[in-house]
Design a protein around this motif. Structure first.
Motif, short mmCIF file in Angstrom:
data_model
loop_
_atom_site.label_atom_id
_atom_site.label_comp_id
_atom_site.label_asym_id
_atom_site.label_seq_id
_atom_site.Cartn_x
_atom_site.Cartn_y
_atom_site.Cartn_z
N GLU A 515 0.85 -1.20 0.00
CA GLU A 515 0.00 0.00 0.00
C GLU A 515 0.89 1.25 0.00
OE1 GLU A 515 -2.29 3.02 0.66
OE2 GLU A 515 -1.67 2.34 2.66
N ALA A 516 0.60 2.17 -0.94
CA ALA A 516 1.54 3.26 -1.22
C ALA A 516 1.94 4.06 0.03
CB ALA A 516 0.94 4.19 -2.27
N ARG A 517 0.97 4.38 0.87
CA ARG A 517 1.30 5.23 2.01
C ARG A 517 2.20 4.50 3.02
NH1 ARG A 517 -0.35 8.08 6.43
NH2 ARG A 517 -1.84 6.56 7.20
N ILE A 518 1.94 3.22 3.15
CA ILE A 518 2.77 2.44 4.08
C ILE A 518 4.19 2.31 3.52
CG2 ILE A 518 3.04 0.18 5.20
CD1 ILE A 518 -0.04 -0.03 5.11
N VAL A 519 4.26 2.02 2.22
CA VAL A 519 5.58 1.89 1.59
C VAL A 519 6.34 3.20 1.76
CG1 VAL A 519 6.81 1.54 -0.58
CG2 VAL A 519 4.77 0.17 -0.08
N ALA A 520 5.67 4.33 1.49
CA ALA A 520 6.36 5.63 1.57
C ALA A 520 6.80 5.92 3.00
CB ALA A 520 5.42 6.73 1.06
N THR A 521 5.95 5.63 3.97
CA THR A 521 6.28 5.96 5.36
C THR A 521 7.47 5.14 5.86
OG1 THR A 521 3.96 6.45 5.76
CG2 THR A 521 5.32 6.09 7.71
N ILE A 522 7.42 3.84 5.61
CA ILE A 522 8.50 3.00 6.16
C ILE A 522 9.80 3.21 5.40
CG2 ILE A 522 9.19 0.68 6.89
CD1 ILE A 522 6.27 -0.12 7.04
N THR A 523 9.73 3.31 4.08
CA THR A 523 10.99 3.50 3.34
C THR A 523 11.63 4.84 3.72
OG1 THR A 523 9.80 4.33 1.43
CG2 THR A 523 10.51 2.07 1.31
N ASP A 524 10.81 5.86 3.89
CA ASP A 524 11.35 7.16 4.26
C ASP A 524 12.06 7.06 5.62
OD1 ASP A 524 11.44 10.11 3.79
OD2 ASP A 524 10.41 10.10 5.74
N LEU A 525 11.43 6.38 6.56
CA LEU A 525 12.05 6.21 7.88
C LEU A 525 13.39 5.46 7.74
CD1 LEU A 525 10.08 4.88 10.98
CD2 LEU A 525 12.45 4.28 10.58
N LEU A 526 13.35 4.37 7.00
CA LEU A 526 14.58 3.57 6.85
C LEU A 526 15.69 4.41 6.23
CD1 LEU A 526 13.20 0.16 5.47
CD2 LEU A 526 14.01 0.64 7.80
N LEU A 527 15.35 5.11 5.17
CA LEU A 527 16.41 5.81 4.42
C LEU A 527 16.98 7.00 5.20
CD1 LEU A 527 14.83 5.45 0.89
CD2 LEU A 527 16.92 4.34 1.71
N ARG A 528 16.21 7.54 6.12
CA ARG A 528 16.75 8.64 6.94
C ARG A 528 17.55 8.12 8.14
NH1 ARG A 528 14.03 13.51 6.20
NH2 ARG A 528 12.16 13.25 4.93
N SER A 529 17.35 6.86 8.48
CA SER A 529 17.75 6.41 9.81
C SER A 529 19.26 6.41 10.05
CB SER A 529 17.17 5.02 10.08
OG SER A 529 17.64 4.10 9.12
N ARG A 530 20.04 6.06 9.06
CA ARG A 530 21.49 5.99 9.32
C ARG A 530 22.05 7.40 9.58
NH1 ARG A 530 26.32 6.76 5.94
NH2 ARG A 530 28.06 5.98 7.18
N GLU A 531 21.67 8.35 8.73
CA GLU A 531 22.21 9.70 8.90
C GLU A 531 21.71 10.30 10.22
OE1 GLU A 531 24.41 10.27 6.35
OE2 GLU A 531 25.12 11.76 7.79
N THR A 532 20.48 9.98 10.55
CA THR A 532 19.93 10.46 11.82
C THR A 532 20.74 9.89 12.98
OG1 THR A 532 17.74 10.68 10.87
CG2 THR A 532 17.84 10.44 13.28
N TYR A 533 21.06 8.60 12.88
CA TYR A 533 21.84 7.97 13.95
C TYR A 533 23.22 8.63 14.07
CZ TYR A 533 23.94 4.58 17.03
OH TYR A 533 24.57 4.00 18.12
#
Ligand code: GCV
Length: 695
Positions: A515-533
């Protein structure tokens, strides 16, 4: 519509009703990315069902059997439809699996050229029409390629990709795609955060946990083809006959999935379990002991892969105990394995403090001088960075500096220094950053990926190893989102050019939803996570700001045992400034990189912000490209990082109720703790550095 079609449509309609009426099944994460939940989009489910009414495959061996089983299982779950094993004349499309040798149907397609190009483990997927019915072909030269191709086809179905006009050719870019388990014989796992070891030594060999087959399925779905099952801090007892029988039992379960077993070898084994007076690699009795040991292993495990060795590192024994070199040690073991086709993966994780005052320079100094002296079946296995799996390091300078020795890259999937199994940190961006780094070893474009692929220097063999993040936790990896790191590692091991974005998208679709919104939400979180860490822990090239648990902030850590296990050794904060001068005026670690990197990184003005304090010691008032002072920049990174972690929690809450509750709640709890820990990192580090920056 003819009667047959009407019947099919009616059957599918029934299934639609069943799916729509069924309550969402609880999930605990055990199924990983191989969930095979019903396709939600009805039209697509009908289409896939129509293309897969039958699976046509030769009887074949065990690998073909697991390929067919997986396809049946996948289709059953995704479509609710049981594919038959024979194409009925009145039914729709078929999936045809096989090799030209095992399947007349595949042989008739004349795929020789295409199959030659994909090599021994590769495969082709083709959509063709046979007798006016759609046929999806999964063909390879060997059954293992058929299994990999089957997983590829299932992945396409799972991720909502089209499967009607396929023309796919895939071959792995690296030969050995390994997991390294740091599992101890007592069932504990060094730097493991997801429960106990998957290997139950007490029950083996009589009982092999059924979970091991699921472990193998998951790995094969990614293309992982080897596993070192015991820690590199190796207990020599694993080499005793009683344990080799247990290892052989594991190997039997993994074999159909194309996974070979390897062992970590303790260099002192001839003494500790062999009764010899020495483990000197140049001693004839020692060499004979290892040859006999290799024979003993191969008698039980004919496809045994070889040994991983941590020698003369962190208290482990090694050839230097006898005034011999790493090459002497590796070659002696390599000779024992050579006639059986085994390899030695000799780790370059060494940091003897007599070699150089700067820890990050030591492995390069010890190993480059040995280039050209290793046997053909020796790899030198090198961590991505020269220190130790920090949230950000420049690539290890050994990459590109060993033209005559195949280098295997070692990545760490388990998040030792990256929040363990509490913080969501998607590692694919970090690994791509490493793999895409240009070593300039043979001019521009000599990326680390090309080095390990043997494309920069002609290596006879190639490989990569990832320190596993798996354990006995029901969801395998402790944190539900850490499954993405196992997935990304395996997929990058197959093809180091894959993009973190594409891999995140694929994993989310397979593991959570299309589902598009779920895909967008989780991928966005994942892709930001390393730099955030990186931002909330060790921004701007800071590193090792931890204590013994490698988890919580401890910038004040002054380890009495060794300076280079301290934090202060790495940040050197004082009123004058912060960071390590690794330029020519300092330790000259930059000198281990090739031009133009050594010049670029020698000057703070041309060093990327992300590596600034790795290579430079700068005053707190240093003016950054942003216009801020260094101190203000540090504070802004910590602030931004902690805010980013808090935002993950909110983003996750926005999909509550849209994915299954059990997994959602479990991840939510982890993200909540992450936000708390991120704020603690910010507060502790800012307060600590402030005492020097603004006394
Ligand atoms: C297996 C780091 C880890 C150790 C690990 C070592 C290594 O120092 O903290 O747990 O030991 O790396 O890679 O050998």
């Amino acid at each position: 519509m003819d009667n047959v079609t009407k019947g099919r449509v009616a059957a599918v309609a029934c299934l639609v009703f069943v799916f729509a009426a069924a309550p969402a099944r609880g999930e605990d994460g055990y199924d990983l990315w191989l969930r095979y939940r019903p396709i939600v989009d009805e039209a697509r489910r009908v289409e896939i069902s129509a293309h897969a009414t039958a699976i046509v495959a030769p009887a074949g061996g065990e690998t073909m059997r697991v390929a067919v089983d997986e396809l049946q299982r996948g289709l059953r779950g995704l479509t609710g439809h049981e594919a038959s094993r024979v194409p009925a004349p009145d039914r729709g499309g078929a999936i045809v699996l096989g090799t030209p040798a095992s399947s007349p149907a595949i042989a008739a397609l004349r795929l020789e050229e295409a199959l030659k190009a994909v090599g021994d483990e590769g495969y082709v997927l083709r959509s063709v029409r046979v007798q006016d019915r759609p046929v999806t072909v999964v063909a390879a030269r060997h059954d293992i390629g058929v299994l990999y191709g089957t997983f590829h086809l299932l992945r396409l179905i799972q991720t909502s990709a089209s499967v009607t006009s396929l023309d796919v050719s895939e071959r792995p870019r690296l030969n050995r795609r390994l997991l390294n388990h740091w599992d101890n014989m007592d069932g504990s796992i060094e730097r493991g955060y997801a429960g106990r070891s998957l290997w139950n030594w007490a029950a083996l060999p009589a009982t092999v946990d059924s979970r091991i087959a699921d472990y193998a399925r998951a790995n094969a779905s990614l293309g992982i083809n080897g596993t070192v099952i015991n820690s590199v801090n190796a207990n020599a007892r694993t080499l005793q006959p009683e344990y080799l029988d247990k290892v052989a039992a594991i190997a039997r379960v993994l074999r159909p999935y194309g996974i070979r077993v390897y062992l970590s070898a303790n260099f002192s084994a001839p003494r500790t379990i062999g009764g010899l007076a020495t483990a000197d690699p140049l001693d004839a009795a020692v060499a004979a002991w290892w040859r006999a040991k290799a024979d003993e292993i191969y008698a039980r495990i004919p496809d045994f892969g070889g040994f991983a060795v941590k020698a003369n590192s962190e208290g482990q024994p090694g050839p230097q105990d006898y005034k011999r070199t790493h090459a002497d040690g590796a070659n002696m073991l390599a000779d024992a394995l050579a006639s059986h086709g085994g390899v030695v993966m000799w780790r370059a994780f060494v940091y003897d403090d007599s070699v150089d005052p700067d820890r990050v320079k030591r492995a390069y100094l010890e190993f480059t001088r040995l280039d050209g002296t290793f046997r053909d079946n020796v790899f030198v296995q090198v961590k991505n960075g020269a220190l130790d799996f920090q949230p950000r390091e420049p690539f290890h300078p050994l990459f590109g500096a060993m033209p005559k020795t195949p280098l295997m890259a070692e990545l760490q999937i388990t998040q030792e220094y990256l929040g363990q199994s509490t913080h969501a940190v998607y590692l694919a961006p970090m690994w791509r950053e490493f793999l895409a780094s240009d070593t300039f070893a043979a001019g521009p474009g000599s990326t680390v990926a090309r080095v390990i692929e043997g494309d920069v220097h002609p290596y006879a063999d190639t490989g990569i190893a990832g320190v596993a993040n798996t354990g006995s936790d029901r969801n395998w990896t402790g944190h539900g989102l850490a499954q993405a790191n196992w997935h990304a590692y395996g997929r990058l091991a197959w093809n180091p050019s894959l993009s973190p974005e594409g891999l995140a998208d694929e994993w989310v679709r397979m593991t959570w939803s299309n589902e598009a919104r779920i895909v967008a939400t989780i991928t966005d979180l994942l892709l930001r996570s390393r730099e955030t860490y990186v931002d909330y822990t060790m921004p701007l090239g800071l590193h090792h700001l931890i204590g013994g648990d490698h988890y919580a902030p401890m910038p004040e850590n002054a380890d009495p045992r060794r300076a280079d296990w301290s934090a202060i050794y790495y940040h050197r904060a004082s009123r004058d400034g912060v960071g390590v001068d690794r330029s020519r005026r300092g330790t000259d670690a930059v000198g281990q990189y090739r031009s133009p990197l050594r010049e670029r990184w020698a000057d703070p003005a041309t060093t990327p912000d992300a590596l600034l304090l790795w290579f430079h010691r700068l005053p707190w008032t240093y003016r950054m490209a942003s216009g801020r002072t260094l101190w203000d920049e540090i504070v802004s990174h910590y602030t931004r990082g902690a805010e980013g972690a808090a935002a993950f929690e909110q983003a996750w809450q926005s999909i509550a109720g849209q994915v299954d509750a059990e997994r959602h709640v479990a991840v939510a709890a982890k993200l909540h703790q992450q936000a708390i820990d991120a704020a603690a990192w910010r507060d502790k580090c800012v307060a600590y550095f402030r005492q020097f920056a603004q006394p």
